[in-house]
Design an enzyme around this catalytic site. Structure first.
Site, PDB file in Angstrom:
ATOM      1  CG  ASP A 137      -0.519   1.841   6.591  1.00  0.00           C
ATOM      2  OD1 ASP A 137       0.652   1.023   6.908  1.00  0.00           O
ATOM      3  OD2 ASP A 137      -0.622   3.118   6.077  1.00  0.00           O
TER       4      ASP A 137
ATOM      5  CG  ASP B  32      -4.866   2.014   9.243  1.00  0.00           C
ATOM      6  OD1 ASP B  32      -4.784   1.472   8.250  1.00  0.00           O
ATOM      7  OD2 ASP B  32      -3.596   3.429   9.174  1.00  0.00           O
TER       8      ASP B  32
ATOM      9  CD  GLU C 259      -2.266   1.147   2.626  1.00  0.00           C
ATOM     10  OE1 GLU C 259      -2.216   0.241   3.706  1.00  0.00           O
ATOM     11  OE2 GLU C 259      -2.384   1.974   3.440  1.00  0.00           O
TER      12      GLU C 259
ATOM     13  CG  ASP D 254      -7.896   3.946   5.908  1.00  0.00           C
ATOM     14  OD1 ASP D 254      -9.186   3.472   6.132  1.00  0.00           O
ATOM     15  OD2 ASP D 254      -7.312   5.625   6.004  1.00  0.00           O
TER      16      ASP D 254
END
Ligand code: 28G
Length: 638
Positions: free
Chosen positions: A499, A501, A426, A503
Site C-alpha cells: 500500500d 502508506d 501485501e 504501513d
C-alpha cells in the site's frame, strides 16, 4: 637558456598529464556520473584532511555555492609557494598542474596511495571548467587561476593576512560530467564520517543554493568512540561504556572502538587512512583474532567457560557488535579485485598487539561488562547449533524447489527466468486481485499475510522457521547467505507491491532488510523493485486519470478543469482497486512505474547505518527514513 628549455619540456609534460585525465576521467575518479562528481569534492577535502592528520589544520569548511561551484577552506599551513627545484615553478602551481604531484608527505603525515583517493588536486583541476586557489602564508595571500587545467596567470599576491591556510574553489567541467548537481546529504554523510575518523577536526558544510542557507558542522572530540555511539543511537546497547583502544606499533597508529547492542547483527567497519575498506583485510583479521583470544582467555580465567566447554567462536562474540577499526599507515597496500582489502601483514600484528593489551585491561577493570558480553556470546553459541540444523532444512528445501513451491504462490507458466517476475503482495485481498489481474505466463504472485518478521530482531533459527520467509526463499530458488546462487534465481524481477502508506512503506522496508541481510546480491545486481500504485483516481464524464503524487493530481486537475464533475478518489490501499484497475495502474509492464532498488557498493557503511536506524524500535527515525527513502531508490526507465 638551458633552464628555459627544461621549462618548456616540463610544460609539455604537464599538459599531456592533465590531457590524459580529461581523456579518461574514469581512470582517475571512477566515473563521470554523480558519484564521480562527488569524488571531486572528496579529493580536495582529503588534501585538507591530510594537513589535519599532519597536525597543522583544525578546521575545514565546505560550501556548495549558488552557481554549483564548490569552495573548500582549511586553516592549515597553506600549500607552499616557493619555487620547486625540478619544475622551476611555485610548489602550489605544481600541485595543481602536475599529475600525482601530491605524493607522500614527509614529517609524520599520512598520505594515501592507491585506490580512487589521493590522486589529488591536479585531477580535480583537469576536470574543472575553472579552479582558483588562494594560499595564505607568510602574511600574504597568493592566488592563481586555471581553466581546464591550464594556468591563466602566474601566482600573484592579492592581499595581506595574519593567518594561514588554503582556499580552493572549482567549477566541474560540464562537458565531462553528466549533470552538475550535488546532493547535500551525500556530501554531509561523507563529511560526518571524515569528522568521526579525525578526532577534534571540525568540518562544516554549507549549502548556499537554497533559501535559507543550510549548514551543518561536525566536530567529535571522541572520534570513533562517537562514531560507534552514533551507529548504536537507535539500538539498545548492552552496556553504557564504549570500549576504546588506541596505540602505535611499528609506526602504525591503531584505534578501535566497540560496543555490543541487543541485536544479532555485526556492524564492524574498518578504515585505512580514513578510507573505508569494505573487504577488510589484515587490520580486520587482527581485530577478529584479538576479540576471540581476549574474551576466551577472560572467560577461562574467570570460569565463565568450564574446562569441558568449547571455546566461544569469533562469530558468537561478534553477535550484536558495533565496531570501528581505524588505522593510519604510511604505505598501505591494497589487494583483491577491487583493491579494497588491506594487505600489509604488519597491520594485523599492530591491531592485535594494541587490542590484546588494552582490551584485557578494560575487561579486568569492568568485570560486569565482560560478563554481559560473554553471556550473550554463550547464548549465540547455543543458537548457532540450532541454526545449523535450521539451515540444513532450508538447504534441503531449496534443493527440492520444484516440488515444494509454497502453496500460496501463484506461479507463472513461462520457465525462462529472464521473462519472469514475481510480485510480493501485501495482504490476501490485494493478493487475490493481483492473481486475477496478472499475466499468467510471466507474472507470479506471492501474497504475504500481515507484517513480515523483522530479521534484525530475531536469531537465525527463528527467522528460518518463519512461514513468509520460507515461502520467499523457496520461491526465489537462490538459497541464502553462503549458499546463495544467483544463477538459480527463478525470476528476473522481484517486485514488492505494498500500500502507498506508512504501513506499506514499513512492510517494504522489512522485505528489503531481509533481502539485504540474506541475499544482498539480489539488490546489488538490481533484481529488486518497488511497484508504484497510484495515490488518486480522478473521474470526469466517464474518463479516468490516475495520479501517482499530489503534484500530478494538481496538474491533472489543472488540465481537465476544476469543476463539480470531477470525482477524486484517494486510494488508501491496493485492496480498493479491482483487478482491472490494478493491472492498468500498477502491473501492466507497458504502463506501470517501477522503482529499482539500488545500493551503492561504495556506500555500504551508510546503507547499513540506515538499515539499523530504520529497523530499531524507535518510531521517530523510522518515520524520517520513510520520508527520505527515495534516496535509495532510483527511477527505472522501463
Ligand atoms: C582547501 C582545500 C584543500 C593543503 C597543504 C600544506 C602543505 C602541502 C598542502 O604540501 C607538499 C611540498 C612542495 C609539492 C606542507 C605546507 C609542508 C609545509 C605543506 C589543501 C608537494 C604539499 N607547509 N595544505 N600541501 N608539497 N590543503 N586543502 O589542499 O612540493 S595541501
Amino acid at each position: 637558456m638551458e633552464q628555459n628549455e627544461n621549462y618548456g619540456a616540463e610544460q609539455i609534460q604537464i599538459l599531456e598529464g592533465l590531457e590524459a585525465v580529461r581523456k579518461r576521467p574514469g581512470m582517475y575518479i571512477g566515473s563521470t556520473s554523480t558519484r564521480g562528481l562527488h569524488h571531486l569534492v572528496y579529493e580536495i577535502v582529503d588534501n585538507a584532511v591530510d594537513e589535519a592528520l599532519a597536525g597543522f589544520c583544525s578546521e575545514i569548511e565546505v560550501f556548495i555555492n549558488e552557481d554549483n561551484s564548490i569552495t573548500v577552506i582549511d586553516n592549515g599551513r597553506g600549500i607552499p609557494v616557493d619555487i620547486q627545484q625540478k619544475a622551476q615553478r611555485p610548489a602550489v602551481e605544481v600541485v595543481f598542474t602536475v599529475l600525482h604531484a601530491g605524493g607522500k608527505f614527509g614529517g609524520g603525515g599520512y598520505k594515501v596511495s592507491g585506490g580512487l583517493h589521493g590522486v589529488g588536486s591536479s585531477v580535480v583541476n583537469a576536470l574543472s571548467n575553472w579552479l582558483e586557489v588562494e594560499v595564505s602564508r607568510d602574511g600574504k595571500i597568493y592566488k592563481q587561476r586555471y581553466e581546464r587545467g591550464k594556468v591563466m596567470y602566474d601566482l600573484k599576491i592579492v592581499g595581506k593576512t595574519d593567518h594561514t591556510g588554503t582556499k580552493v574553489t572549482f567549477m566541474p567541467d560540464d562537458t565531462i560530467f553528466d549533470d552538475i548537481i550535488y546532493d547535500f546529504d551525500t556530501l554531509k554523510t561523507r563529511l560526518r564520517e571524515t569528522a568521526f575518523l579525525t578526532k577534534n577536526l571540525k568540518i562544516s558544510i554549507t549549502d548556499k543554493r537554497v533559501e535559507p542557507i543550510v549548514s551543518k558542522t561536525f566536530h567529535y572530540e571522541g572520534g570513533i568512540k562517537e562514531f560507534v555511539a552514533y551507529i548504536n543511537k537507535h539500538k539498545d546497547p548492552l552496556y553504557d561504556k564504549i570500549i576504546y583502544c588506541e596505540g602505535t606499533k611499528d609506526d602504525i597508529y591503531v584505534e578501535v572502538a566497540l560496543q555490543h547492542n541487543d541485536s544479532y547483527n555485526e556492524a564492524v567497519y574498518s578504515f585505512v587512512n580514513n578510507i573505508i575498506t569494505p573487504e577488510g583485510g589484515m587490520h580486520m583479521t587482527g581485530f577478529r583474532s584479538s576479540i576471540t583470544k581476549v574474551f576466551n582467555d577472560y572467560a577461562r580465567e574467570f570460569k565463565l567457560l568450564k574446562e569441558k566447554d568449547d571455546n566461544l567462536s569469533g562469530e558468537d562474540l561478534r553477535e550484536g557488535l558495533t565496531a570501528i577499526i581505524s588505522i593510519k599507515i604510511s604505505e598501505p597496500q591494497f589487494e583483491g579485485q577491487t583493491k579494497q582489502k588491506l594487505g600489509n601483514a604488519e597491520a594485523r600484528s599492530a591491531v592485535e598487539s594494541v587490542m590484546n593489551e588494552q582490551l584485557t585491561y578494560f575487561l579486568e577493570q569492568n568485570p560486569q561488562v565482560a560478563k554481559t558480553i560473554i553471556n550473550k556470546a554463550l547464548l549465540a553459541q547455543k543458537a548457532r547449533l540450532a541454526a545449523r540444523k535450521a539451515r540444513d532444512v532450508a538447504r534441503k528445501t531449496t534443493l527440492a524447489e520444484t516440488m515444494t513451491l509454497p502453496g500460496k504462490l501463484a506461479d507463472c507458466s513461462d520457465k525462462d527466468p529472464m521473462n519472469c517476475e514475481i510480485y510480493i503482495v501485501e495482504g490476501d485481498s490485494a493478493g487475490g486481485s493481483a492473481k486475477s489481474a496478472r499475466n499468467r505466463a510471466t507474472q507470479a504472485i506471492l501474497p504475504l499475510r500481515g507484517k513480515i518478521l523483522n530479521v534484525e530482531k530475531a536469531r537465525i533459527d527463528k527467522i528460518l522457521e518463519n512461514a513468509e520467509i520460507k515461502a520467499m526463499i523457496t520461491a526465489f530458488g537462490t538459497g541464502i547467505h553462503d549458499n546463495f546462487n544467483i544463477d538459480k534465481l527463478r525470476y528476473n524481477k522481484i517486485i514488492i507491491m505494498t500500500d502507498a502508506d506508512v504501513d506499506g512503506a514499513h512492510i517494504a522496508t522489512l522485505l528489503l532488510t531481509f533481502f539485504y541481510r540474506f541475499m544482498p546480491d539480489l539488490i546489488k545486481e538490481g533484481h529488486v523493485y518497488l511497484a508504484q500504485p497510484p495515490l488518486y483516481k480522478l473521474e470526469k464524464n466517464k474518463k479516468v486519470w490516475y495520479a501517482y503524487s499530489n503534484e500530478e493530481l494538481a496538474s491533472i486537475i489543472n488540465e481537465v478543469g476544476r469543476d463539480s464533475n470531477n470525482k477524486v478518489q484517494r486510494y488508501k490501499g491496493l485492496g480498493e482497486m479491482d483487478a482491472e484497475q490494478l493491472w492498468d495502474t500498477t502491473m501492466d509492464p507497458e504502463k506501470r512505474i517501477l522503482l529499482r532498488v539500488s545500493m551503492d557498493e561504495d556506500d555500504e557503511s551508510e546503507i547499513d547505518i540506515t538499515f539499523n536506524t530504520l529497523m530499531g524500535d524507535k518510531v521517530e527515525p523510522r518515520r524520517k527514513f520513510i520520508e527520505e527513502n527515495a534516496r535509495f531508490v532510483k527511477n527505472l526507465d522501463i
